[in-house]
Write a protein that holds these residues in place. Structure first.
Motif, PDB file in Angstrom:
ATOM      1  N   GLN A  60       0.448  -1.304  -0.098  1.00  0.00           N
ATOM      2  CA  GLN A  60       0.348  -0.286  -0.349  1.00  0.00           C
ATOM      3  C   GLN A  60       1.381   1.171   0.098  1.00  0.00           C
ATOM      4  N   GLN A  82      -3.217  10.364   5.708  1.00  0.00           N
ATOM      5  CA  GLN A  82      -4.386   9.860   4.910  1.00  0.00           C
ATOM      6  C   GLN A  82      -4.445   9.369   5.779  1.00  0.00           C
ATOM      7  N   SER A  83      -5.621   8.184   5.824  1.00  0.00           N
ATOM      8  CA  SER A  83      -5.743   7.160   7.173  1.00  0.00           C
ATOM      9  C   SER A  83      -5.966   5.253   6.243  1.00  0.00           C
ATOM     10  N   MET A  84      -5.886   4.481   6.550  1.00  0.00           N
ATOM     11  CA  MET A  84      -6.056   3.345   6.589  1.00  0.00           C
ATOM     12  C   MET A  84      -5.974   2.537   7.684  1.00  0.00           C
ATOM     13  N   THR A  85      -6.693   1.086   7.732  1.00  0.00           N
ATOM     14  CA  THR A  85      -6.621   0.226   7.853  1.00  0.00           C
ATOM     15  C   THR A  85      -5.851  -1.334   7.440  1.00  0.00           C
ATOM     16  N   LEU A 126       0.649   5.797   1.055  1.00  0.00           N
ATOM     17  CA  LEU A 126      -0.269   6.972   1.419  1.00  0.00           C
ATOM     18  C   LEU A 126       0.475   7.595   1.292  1.00  0.00           C
ATOM     19  N   ARG A 135      -5.261   0.080  12.217  1.00  0.00           N
ATOM     20  CA  ARG A 135      -5.728   1.421  12.283  1.00  0.00           C
ATOM     21  C   ARG A 135      -4.715   2.467  12.187  1.00  0.00           C
TER      22      ARG A 135
END
Lengths: 115, 113
Positions: free
Chosen positions: B11, B17-20, B13, B77
């Motif tokens: 990934q 930004q956010s992500m899990t 980013l 997260r």
């Protein structure tokens, strides 16, 4: 804080020779000492572990020894083969290794076995 | 058995930004862990869950949150990603809660620009 020192950082041996990797730890309450093997780009794999009530443990060509007085433990690989080439990590439990205890890892030893 | 499965594998980013990151194990293990691995460093524990319904901070928890959704799943997260969080993230599991990861996933390679 607690830490684990691992030596050497790189080790190159000829196929068939033995390899020894050493670790020292600082937490006198540590009671669990695992070793992990990580091939390039792969996941770490638990290969052997030892608890503080045991001085030595063997599994085929690999063995681990523990000296609680000196607070060090070692990984021994005999009759090395090219497929033993990887990064090896030692670790030691902290705070007794119970549900609040976790592992502190050494920084790794890159072992290269030359055919 | 698949063992420990992590998604995604890679990934990229942007800062902020956010992500899990998702992790699931099919070994009926009680304990699950999230580690990060940086070049020249060993694995460092971010968070762990000794059993379903419990989570605890590890060595480097700042900037992360976790959820133990059920016995199988443990997610990590990043609420507001920072370049310092560029790393390889490994999820692991073990039968008991002794801080002793037995099985690792394949890792998630995360780059934050």
């Amino acid at each position: 804080g607690e830490n684990v020192e691992q030596h050497p950082s790189t080790l190159s041996v000829q196929e068939g020779d033995s390899a020894v990797i050493k670790c020292t730890y600082s937490d006198s309450a540590s009671n669990y000492f695992p070793w992990y093997k990580q091939e390039l780009g792969k996941r770490p794999q638990l290969i052997i572990d030892i608890r503080s009530n045991v001085g030595e443990k063997k599994d085929q060509r690999i063995a681990v020894t523990l000296n609680k007085t000196a607070k060090h433990f070692s990984l021994h690989i005999t009759e090395t083969q090219p497929e033993d080439s990887a990064v090896y990590f030692c670790a030691a439990s902290i705070r007794g290794g119970g549900s609040q205890g976790n592992l502190i890892f050494g920084k790794g030893t890159k072992l290269s076995v030359k055919p | 058995n698949a063992g420990v499965t992590q998604t995604p594998k890679f990934q990229v980013l942007k800062t902020g930004q956010s992500m899990t990151l998702q992790c699931a194990q099919d070994m009926n293990h009680n304990s699950m862990y999230w580690y990060r691995q940086d070049p020249g460093m060993g694995l460092r524990l971010i968070y762990y869950s000794a059993s379903e319904g419990t989570t605890d901070k590890g060595e480097v928890p700042n900037g992360y949150n976790v959820s133990r959704l059920n016995k199988r799943e443990f997610s990590l997260r990043l609420e507001s990603a920072a370049p310092s969080q560029t790393s390889v993230y490994f999820c692991a599991s073990s039968e008991s809660g002794g801080g002793q990861p037995q099985h690792f996933g394949d890792g998630t390679r995360l780059s934050i620009l």
